[in-house]
Design a protein around this motif. Structure first.
Motif, PDB file in Angstrom:
ATOM      1  N   LEU A 254       0.868  -1.177   0.000  1.00 56.53           N
ATOM      2  CA  LEU A 254       0.000   0.000   0.000  1.00 56.53           C
ATOM      3  C   LEU A 254       0.903   1.225   0.000  1.00 56.53           C
ATOM      4  CD1 LEU A 254      -2.847   1.260   0.195  1.00 56.53           C
ATOM      5  CD2 LEU A 254      -2.574   1.253   2.672  1.00 56.53           C
ATOM      6  N   THR A 255       0.820   2.046  -1.045  1.00 52.63           N
ATOM      7  CA  THR A 255       1.730   3.163  -1.263  1.00 52.63           C
ATOM      8  C   THR A 255       0.930   4.446  -1.445  1.00 52.63           C
ATOM      9  OG1 THR A 255       3.234   1.633  -2.379  1.00 52.63           O
ATOM     10  CG2 THR A 255       3.672   3.983  -2.653  1.00 52.63           C
ATOM     11  N   ILE A 256       1.495   5.541  -0.965  1.00 51.91           N
ATOM     12  CA  ILE A 256       0.914   6.866  -1.192  1.00 51.91           C
ATOM     13  C   ILE A 256       1.911   7.691  -1.995  1.00 51.91           C
ATOM     14  CG2 ILE A 256      -0.517   6.853   0.873  1.00 51.91           C
ATOM     15  CD1 ILE A 256       1.594   8.573   2.258  1.00 51.91           C
ATOM     16  N   ALA A 257       1.382   8.628  -2.783  1.00 52.50           N
ATOM     17  CA  ALA A 257       2.212   9.494  -3.626  1.00 52.50           C
ATOM     18  C   ALA A 257       1.689  10.914  -3.528  1.00 52.50           C
ATOM     19  CB  ALA A 257       2.211   9.023  -5.076  1.00 52.50           C
ATOM     20  N   GLY A 258       2.585  11.890  -3.583  1.00 58.90           N
ATOM     21  CA  GLY A 258       2.203  13.304  -3.513  1.00 58.90           C
ATOM     22  C   GLY A 258       3.366  14.182  -3.904  1.00 58.90           C
ATOM     23  N   ALA A 271       1.645  -8.837  -6.199  1.00 58.04           N
ATOM     24  CA  ALA A 271       2.371  -9.634  -7.185  1.00 58.04           C
ATOM     25  C   ALA A 271       3.142 -10.729  -6.458  1.00 58.04           C
ATOM     26  CB  ALA A 271       3.306  -8.766  -8.014  1.00 58.04           C
ATOM     27  N   ALA A 272       3.659 -11.643  -7.267  1.00 54.31           N
ATOM     28  CA  ALA A 272       4.412 -12.747  -6.668  1.00 54.31           C
ATOM     29  C   ALA A 272       5.747 -12.268  -6.126  1.00 54.31           C
ATOM     30  CB  ALA A 272       4.620 -13.857  -7.705  1.00 54.31           C
ATOM     31  N   GLU A 273       6.339 -11.260  -6.739  1.00 56.17           N
ATOM     32  CA  GLU A 273       7.617 -10.741  -6.291  1.00 56.17           C
ATOM     33  C   GLU A 273       7.400  -9.401  -5.580  1.00 56.17           C
ATOM     34  OE1 GLU A 273      10.406 -12.281  -6.375  1.00 56.17           O
ATOM     35  OE2 GLU A 273       9.616 -13.994  -7.515  1.00 56.17           O
ATOM     36  N   PRO A 274       8.130  -9.147  -4.508  1.00 56.74           N
ATOM     37  CA  PRO A 274       7.939  -7.877  -3.774  1.00 56.74           C
ATOM     38  C   PRO A 274       8.220  -6.639  -4.616  1.00 56.74           C
ATOM     39  CG  PRO A 274       9.192  -9.449  -2.466  1.00 56.74           C
ATOM     40  CD  PRO A 274       9.085 -10.023  -3.831  1.00 56.74           C
ATOM     41  N   GLU A 275       9.255  -6.695  -5.453  1.00 54.19           N
ATOM     42  CA  GLU A 275       9.602  -5.540  -6.267  1.00 54.19           C
ATOM     43  C   GLU A 275       8.499  -5.217  -7.272  1.00 54.19           C
ATOM     44  OE1 GLU A 275      11.772  -2.266  -7.407  1.00 54.19           O
ATOM     45  OE2 GLU A 275      12.005  -3.597  -5.679  1.00 54.19           O
ATOM     46  N   ALA A 277       5.309  -5.904  -6.932  1.00 57.35           N
ATOM     47  CA  ALA A 277       4.161  -5.374  -6.191  1.00 57.35           C
ATOM     48  C   ALA A 277       4.393  -3.926  -5.771  1.00 57.35           C
ATOM     49  CB  ALA A 277       3.891  -6.243  -4.969  1.00 57.35           C
ATOM     50  N   ARG A 278       5.612  -3.602  -5.355  1.00 62.62           N
ATOM     51  CA  ARG A 278       5.919  -2.223  -4.953  1.00 62.62           C
ATOM     52  C   ARG A 278       5.817  -1.274  -6.145  1.00 62.62           C
ATOM     53  NH1 ARG A 278       9.904   1.121  -5.417  1.00 62.62           N
ATOM     54  NH2 ARG A 278      11.119  -0.435  -6.578  1.00 62.62           N
ATOM     55  N   LYS A 279       6.366  -1.693  -7.295  1.00 60.50           N
ATOM     56  CA  LYS A 279       6.302  -0.843  -8.483  1.00 60.50           C
ATOM     57  C   LYS A 279       4.857  -0.650  -8.932  1.00 60.50           C
ATOM     58  CE  LYS A 279       8.574   1.375 -11.712  1.00 60.50           C
ATOM     59  NZ  LYS A 279       9.443   2.538 -11.414  1.00 60.50           N
TER      60      LYS A 279
END
Length: 392
Positions: A254-258, A271-275, A277-279
């Motif tokens: 869960l990511t926020i952007a501003g 996603a299956a891979e953390p990277e 999912a983060r992207k």
């Protein structure tokens, strides 16, 4: 050599200010009575006007030395005009009628009204400007003639764009075409689309990220604006999905952007891979950015509430210098949105994911004071104290 005295007929000299007598302060609790003093007049006693010489003594005729000095500046004809003007003006009139005006319509500065100041009296227009001095309004016949010409040139199946072109090209004045053209146009320039081949197949360096190019096409932001956006991962944990094939493990972010100046977005990724999912969460958060209303670019408008699942929270406005006093997830959201004064209170559950979603929901539910005043039929001044709680 005595100082050169200007002519009375060329410059009106103000009368000297009369001295004012100040009363001594009375150290008493009761207020002082107003002074009952008789106003001075022209018929005052000689002893009262000793400090104020008669007008004829103040305005004496020119001496030979002063005439010689004036001869160095003015011609003989001008000197005769000056002497005639001196004799025509009575000293009493010059003393009591030639004072500087103190009323609201008087000039706030000393100016020689016999000369023209280009900046104040007659501004010089820039010759390179588009101003046409012969510009005039069209008559009714000329307007009807233009409308008839437009109807004649109209295609068989006119569209709304043809009408907009006519409204943009019509002229209500007659004169220079460049000068009378409207500064703004109703027609918007051609906007690029995602399917435009000039953008889809644009030449780009090999080092450019294809995700960044796609994000620029979807949001309309430039690469410089996207570089100013900051992201923050608030929640990340593994999740397991039970299927007939067994347990399938994946990652959730869960990511926020501003941009720190009123834009905020929330995105989720799995996603299956953390990277991966983060992207995915970062890109979704940037695409979901929305403007957040801020009062004085530092706090919110009034108190707002948000509820997602079992999470119920309330965001409250605070005066300058209060700071952001709330839990960490709301603090990070305020930091990316550019809010510096805020207080929050959670009454029930504190689930991290639902807290972020509820806070984002509450920030979008703000109402401006003018909207509340319009709904209540009041003015802004009647709503302000009630709406802000008298804190700001």
């Amino acid at each position: 050599m005595s100082a050169l005295r200007p002519a009375r007929c060329l410059l009106l000299r103000p009368a000297p200010a009369r001295p004012t007598s100040f009363r001594s302060r009375q150290f008493h609790s009761s207020p002082s009575h107003p002074a009952r003093r008789r106003a001075r007049s022209l018929n005052a006693k000689p002893k009262d006007t000793d400090y104020y010489p008669p007008p004829r003594e103040r305005f004496k005729p020119y001496s030979e030395t002063e005439k010689a000095q004036l001869a160095e500046i003015y011609s003989p004809e001008q000197l005769k005009a000056i002497e005639a003007g001196e004799q025509a003006i009575e000293p009493e009139d010059l003393l009591y009628q030639g004072e500087l005006r103190q009323d609201p319509f008087g000039l706030k500065y000393l100016d020689d009204l016999s000369t023209i100041t280009p900046v104040i009296d007659k501004p010089v227009r820039n010759p390179e400007s588009n101003y046409d001095p012969n510009l005039r309004l069209k008559t009714e016949d000329e307007i009807v003639k233009d409308l008839a010409q437009w109807l004649k040139d109209l295609p068989a199946e006119p569209t709304r764009l043809d009408y907009m072109k006519f409204m943009d090209s019509r002229r209500m004045t007659v004169g220079d075409e460049k000068a009378e053209r409207a500064p703004t146009s109703a027609l918007a320039p051609k906007l690029p689309k995602i399917d435009d081949p000039e953008i889809r197949y644009a030449k780009r360096d090999k080092e450019d990220d294809p995700h960044l190019v796609r994000l620029m096409q979807q949001t309309g932001l430039t690469s410089k604006d996207l570089k100013k956006i900051r992201t923050k991962n608030l929640v990340s944990h593994p999740v397991v999905n039970q299927t007939r094939m067994g347990k399938i493990r994946s990652w959730y972010f869960l990511t926020i952007a501003g941009n720190g100046n009123g834009l905020l977005g929330v995105g989720e990724g799995k996603a299956a891979e953390p990277e991966d999912a983060r992207k995915q969460a970062e890109l979704r958060a940037i695409r979901a950015m929305e403007p957040i209303r801020r009062y004085e670019d530092r706090t919110i408008y009034g108190e707002v509430r948000g509820k997602v699942g079992a999470v119920e929270l309330k965001l409250m406005t605070r005066p300058p210098g209060f700071g952001v006093r709330c839990q960490q997830y709301i603090f990070e959201m305020c930091r990316l949105a550019g809010i510096t004064d805020l207080a929050a209170r959670s009454s029930r559950s504190r689930n991290p994911m639902n807290t972020v979603k509820a806070a984002f929901q509450a920030l979008k539910k703000q109402r401006l004071p003018d909207e509340i005043a319009r709904a209540r039929g009041l003015k802004m001044v009647d709503v302000r104290k009630v709406y802000y709680g008298g804190l700001v």
